[in-house]
Design a protein around this motif. Structure first.
Motif, mmCIF file in Angstrom:
data_model
loop_
_atom_site.group_PDB
_atom_site.id
_atom_site.type_symbol
_atom_site.label_atom_id
_atom_site.label_comp_id
_atom_site.label_asym_id
_atom_site.label_seq_id
_atom_site.Cartn_x
_atom_site.Cartn_y
_atom_site.Cartn_z
ATOM 1 N N LEU A 535 16.953 -0.027 2.948
ATOM 2 C CA LEU A 535 15.954 -1.096 3.054
ATOM 3 C C LEU A 535 14.873 -0.771 4.073
ATOM 4 O O LEU A 535 14.295 -1.655 4.691
ATOM 5 N N THR A 536 14.605 0.501 4.251
ATOM 6 C CA THR A 536 13.563 0.903 5.199
ATOM 7 C C THR A 536 12.176 0.671 4.609
ATOM 8 O O THR A 536 12.000 0.616 3.396
ATOM 9 N N THR A 537 11.211 0.575 5.494
ATOM 10 C CA THR A 537 9.834 0.378 5.052
ATOM 11 C C THR A 537 9.378 1.513 4.151
ATOM 12 O O THR A 537 8.704 1.293 3.136
ATOM 13 N N VAL A 538 9.759 2.743 4.484
ATOM 14 C CA VAL A 538 9.305 3.885 3.693
ATOM 15 C C VAL A 538 9.825 3.801 2.255
ATOM 16 O O VAL A 538 9.108 4.122 1.302
ATOM 17 N N ASN A 539 11.075 3.324 2.072
ATOM 18 C CA ASN A 539 11.617 3.208 0.722
ATOM 19 C C ASN A 539 10.916 2.113 -0.076
ATOM 20 O O ASN A 539 10.659 2.257 -1.274
ATOM 21 N N PHE A 540 10.614 1.013 0.610
ATOM 22 C CA PHE A 540 9.870 -0.054 -0.063
ATOM 23 C C PHE A 540 8.491 0.432 -0.500
ATOM 24 O O PHE A 540 8.025 0.147 -1.597
ATOM 25 N N LEU A 541 7.817 1.166 0.391
ATOM 26 C CA LEU A 541 6.479 1.666 0.067
ATOM 27 C C LEU A 541 6.526 2.620 -1.125
ATOM 28 O O LEU A 541 5.672 2.567 -2.017
ATOM 29 N N ARG A 542 7.518 3.482 -1.154
ATOM 30 C CA ARG A 542 7.617 4.461 -2.231
ATOM 31 C C ARG A 542 8.002 3.824 -3.568
ATOM 32 O O ARG A 542 7.807 4.418 -4.635
ATOM 33 N N SER A 543 8.521 2.623 -3.511
ATOM 34 C CA SER A 543 8.922 1.942 -4.746
ATOM 35 C C SER A 543 7.752 1.284 -5.458
ATOM 36 O O SER A 543 7.929 0.698 -6.523
ATOM 37 N N LYS A 544 6.569 1.371 -4.886
ATOM 38 C CA LYS A 544 5.348 0.743 -5.426
ATOM 39 C C LYS A 544 5.425 -0.787 -5.397
ATOM 40 O O LYS A 544 4.691 -1.474 -6.119
ATOM 41 N N MET A 545 6.326 -1.306 -4.568
ATOM 42 C CA MET A 545 6.410 -2.750 -4.412
ATOM 43 C C MET A 545 5.122 -3.285 -3.804
ATOM 44 O O MET A 545 4.526 -2.652 -2.939
ATOM 45 N N ARG A 546 4.678 -4.455 -4.230
ATOM 46 C CA ARG A 546 3.466 -5.065 -3.685
ATOM 47 C C ARG A 546 3.744 -5.618 -2.274
ATOM 48 O O ARG A 546 4.851 -6.115 -2.009
ATOM 49 N N GLN A 565 -9.889 4.761 8.811
ATOM 50 C CA GLN A 565 -8.472 4.570 8.539
ATOM 51 C C GLN A 565 -8.058 3.182 8.983
ATOM 52 O O GLN A 565 -8.749 2.526 9.766
ATOM 53 N N LEU A 566 -6.923 2.740 8.478
ATOM 54 C CA LEU A 566 -6.350 1.465 8.891
ATOM 55 C C LEU A 566 -5.137 1.724 9.771
ATOM 56 O O LEU A 566 -4.227 2.459 9.380
ATOM 57 N N TYR A 567 -5.149 1.155 10.967
ATOM 58 C CA TYR A 567 -3.999 1.233 11.867
ATOM 59 C C TYR A 567 -3.172 -0.032 11.641
ATOM 60 O O TYR A 567 -3.551 -1.121 12.062
ATOM 61 N N VAL A 568 -2.042 0.128 10.983
ATOM 62 C CA VAL A 568 -1.251 -1.003 10.524
ATOM 63 C C VAL A 568 -0.480 -1.638 11.686
ATOM 64 O O VAL A 568 0.220 -0.958 12.433
ATOM 65 N N LYS A 569 -0.594 -2.953 11.803
ATOM 66 C CA LYS A 569 0.144 -3.704 12.828
ATOM 67 C C LYS A 569 1.470 -4.230 12.273
ATOM 68 O O LYS A 569 2.462 -4.287 12.977
ATOM 69 N N ASP A 570 1.454 -4.623 10.997
ATOM 70 C CA ASP A 570 2.682 -5.152 10.396
ATOM 71 C C ASP A 570 2.525 -5.169 8.879
ATOM 72 O O ASP A 570 1.407 -5.142 8.343
ATOM 73 N N ILE A 571 3.681 -5.202 8.206
ATOM 74 C CA ILE A 571 3.735 -5.222 6.741
ATOM 75 C C ILE A 571 4.713 -6.317 6.309
ATOM 76 O O ILE A 571 5.778 -6.474 6.909
ATOM 77 N N LYS A 572 4.337 -7.069 5.294
ATOM 78 C CA LYS A 572 5.261 -8.046 4.700
ATOM 79 C C LYS A 572 5.324 -7.799 3.194
ATOM 80 O O LYS A 572 4.290 -7.822 2.520
ATOM 81 N N PHE A 573 6.531 -7.547 2.688
ATOM 82 C CA PHE A 573 6.704 -7.286 1.259
ATOM 83 C C PHE A 573 6.865 -8.587 0.494
ATOM 84 O O PHE A 573 7.359 -9.587 1.014
ATOM 85 N N ASP A 574 6.450 -8.541 -0.756
ATOM 86 C CA ASP A 574 6.499 -9.729 -1.611
ATOM 87 C C ASP A 574 7.964 -10.098 -1.865
ATOM 88 O O ASP A 574 8.736 -9.258 -2.298
#
Length: 574
Positions: A535-546, A565-574
């Motif tokens: 359930l890591t962020t990298v796996n979620f990103l690679r899954s093409k999840m929105r 470039q965008l310096y990301v502060k946080d990510i929230k998955f759908d």
């Protein structure tokens, strides 16, 4: 760490249209400006092009006339003047500023920095007796002294006058100094209350120059020192501080004094210097001497007039800073282990840790590291001179100074402000203090204080990420407390080309339906944010999840080419 996303209120459509038309910017940029109190053409002009003519009259500060008169008297009588300051960045830059100014036309001046370990914070008895024994009849104290009632009284007995230049919160009683300069005094009419200690020192020399009919433009050579103090002491970059920081950055980028030039070279900063470069690269090097050895070395570096000499001094300071980093890493690791062990006992509202052999010089840094991981009011204590001494750091909008003051019956001394403080107590009272501080914070803390908040300026579409937009955005600098770097929310995107960097960081591109732009995003420390490896962020990103993200827009330089470039502060998955 889980963040709360909070979008700032959207300006009215009428206000957005009015400002957009007046200064020719798009509504998103207009909204960012309105969030910063810029609502008209004239306000935008002052914001984008601040002027030194907007600085307040220094004589508006309570006690300033008395301070200037006493310095004039000392000079006309040939008295020896001692410039005294704290051992951190704010204190050492303040000493360098006032000492260099006075030394430029008056020879009987010297400086004094207390030893962190032998004397502790602020005005010390040893410092007062040194002044008396060496026949200094006037001491100008910078970035300290507002609570030094007993020490100033001792000085008076020994025939030494004090001028206090401080920016910390005063107590109920003030020292009996010739003048106390601190805009935070309740009856002080000075319009701006958030100057750094070095800033108060600058107002003093500005007043002296004004009284003497000196050309005030000569004072602007000291603004490189002043912006270092503003950045490193994390005071709001608003009002007068913003003007001083704006011109200070211009000075440090174009004509820095030899000492700062040497630090820039040692820091290997090869781009335009901003506030964050001072906070993370220049400031820690200046601070290192006072943390591990003696801050006199930093002042000597800052007042150097020869670059070769400054380079040698900067090399020594840099080596001390490398040692400081090792202490910092090791103590932080121990602190995290202690917190993890006691987390099994109960849920805590505070972190108060004590270990007798921790290095006093880095406990403030460790307190900040603990907040980054656990996010709650934190105090790190160690033993020094048979006492427990510590540094306190707070979370956003929680007044740790007030919480500590409620425990004053257990303390020998304390001082500071809303977000940072220092304290000393008997070692045997540490357990009682831990318990009482926990109870005080528990009774005061609110749910809003328990999670860090990311304040979002506005929603952004990917096609808005272009240089026309960014070039206006960067003119809103200098960024810092009171004028934070704009943060944007970008919704309903998916990732491509996800790469893990150094096993900790992420680099990826994002796409958004209907938008052609595919910017590169950098997520520092985001590779393993979840404990479950699936359930890591990298796996979620690679899954093409929105997902939605919040980020700052930055310019990147690589092989003589620039890109946004965008310096990301946080990510929230759908």
């Amino acid at each position: 760490m889980e963040y709360v996303w909070k979008t700032k209120p959207k300006a009215s459509q009428a206000a957005l249209e009015k400002l957009s038309k007046e200064i020719n910017v798009n509504p998103t940029l207009a909204n960012v400006l309105i969030n910063r109190g810029v609502e008209s053409f004239d306000q935008a002009k002052d914001f984008f092009r601040p002027s030194l003519s907007q600085l307040h009259d220094p004589f508006l500060m309570k006690g300033m006339s008395h301070a200037v008169e006493r310095i004039e008297q000392a000079i006309s009588s040939g008295e020896k003047i001692l410039v005294y300051g704290d051992y951190d960045v704010d204190g050492t830059t303040a000493v360098a500023l006032v000492f260099s100014f006075l030394k430029g036309f008056y020879p009987k001046v010297d400086f004094y920095i207390p030893d962190r370990y032998k004397e502790g914070y602020g005005i010390s008895e040893r410092g007062v007796r040194f002044a008396a024994e060496e026949n200094f009849s006037l001491v100008i104290a910078l970035d300290c002294g507002i609570k030094a009632i007993d020490k100033v009284a001792l000085a008076k007995e020994l025939g030494v006058d004090f001028i206090i230049c401080d920016h910390h919160t005063p107590g109920e009683t003030l020292p009996e100094a010739v003048a106390v300069l601190d805009a935070k005094q309740e009856d002080c009419p000075y319009p701006y209350k958030e100057l750094s200690g070095c800033g108060v020192g600058f107002k003093l020399i500005q007043a002296f120059a004004k009284k003497r009919g000196m050309d005030e433009s000569g004072l602007y050579a000291y603004l490189d020192l002043l912006v270092v103090s503003i950045a490193a002491d994390i005071v709001p970059i608003s009002g007068e501080n913003r003007i001083l920081a704006y011109y200070g950055l211009d000075r440090i980028n174009n004509t820095p004094r030899p000492g700062l030039k040497a630090l820039i070279l040692r820091s290997k900063i090869e781009k335009e210097i901003g506030i964050s470069d001072i906070v993370f690269k220049i400031g820690p090097r200046i601070n290192a001497s006072g943390r591990l050895e003696h801050a006199k070395a930093s002042v000597e570096l800052l007042i150097s007039t020869d670059l070769d000499e400054a380079l040698e001094r900067a090399k020594v300071v840099d080596e001390v800073n490398a040692t400081r980093r090792n202490f910092d890493e090791n103590i932080t690791k121990e602190a995290f282990e202690m917190i993890a062990a006691r987390e099994q006992e109960q849920i805590w509202n505070t972190t108060v840790l004590f270990k007798e052999d921790w290095h006093k010089g880095v406990i403030g840094i460790v307190a900040s590291r603990c907040i980054e991981k656990y996010y709650r009011p934190t105090i790190i204590l160690t033993e020094s001179n048979s006492k427990a001494t510590g540094s306190a750091r707070s979370v956003v909008d929680f007044d740790i100074y007030e919480a500590i003051s409620e425990c004053s019956d257990l303390l020998d001394q304390f001082g500071g402000h809303k977000y940072a403080a220092g304290l000393t107590l008997s070692v045997d009272k540490v357990p009682a203090f831990q318990a009482k501080f926990e109870e005080v914070v528990k009774s005061r803390i609110e749910e809003v204080h328990r999670k860090p908040v990311i304040e979002i300026d506005d929603e952004l579409l990917l096609d808005q990420i272009n240089y026309r937009f960014y070039n206006i955005l960067k003119q809103m600098a200098p960024f810092g407390p009171g004028n934070p770097e704009p943060i944007f929310r970008i919704s309903n995107v998916y990732a491509e080309d996800v790469v893990v960097l150094k096993e900790k960081h992420l680099r990826f591109k994002i796409k958004q339906d209907g938008q052609e732009t595919t910017p590169v995003c950098l997520g520092f420390g985001m590779a393993d944010r979840a404990k479950d490896p699936d359930l890591t962020t990298v796996n979620f990103l690679r899954s093409k999840m929105r997902f939605d993200l919040v980020a700052e827009m930055r310019e990147n330089f690589f092989r003589d080419k620039s890109s946004l470039q965008l310096y990301v502060k946080d990510i929230k998955f759908d």
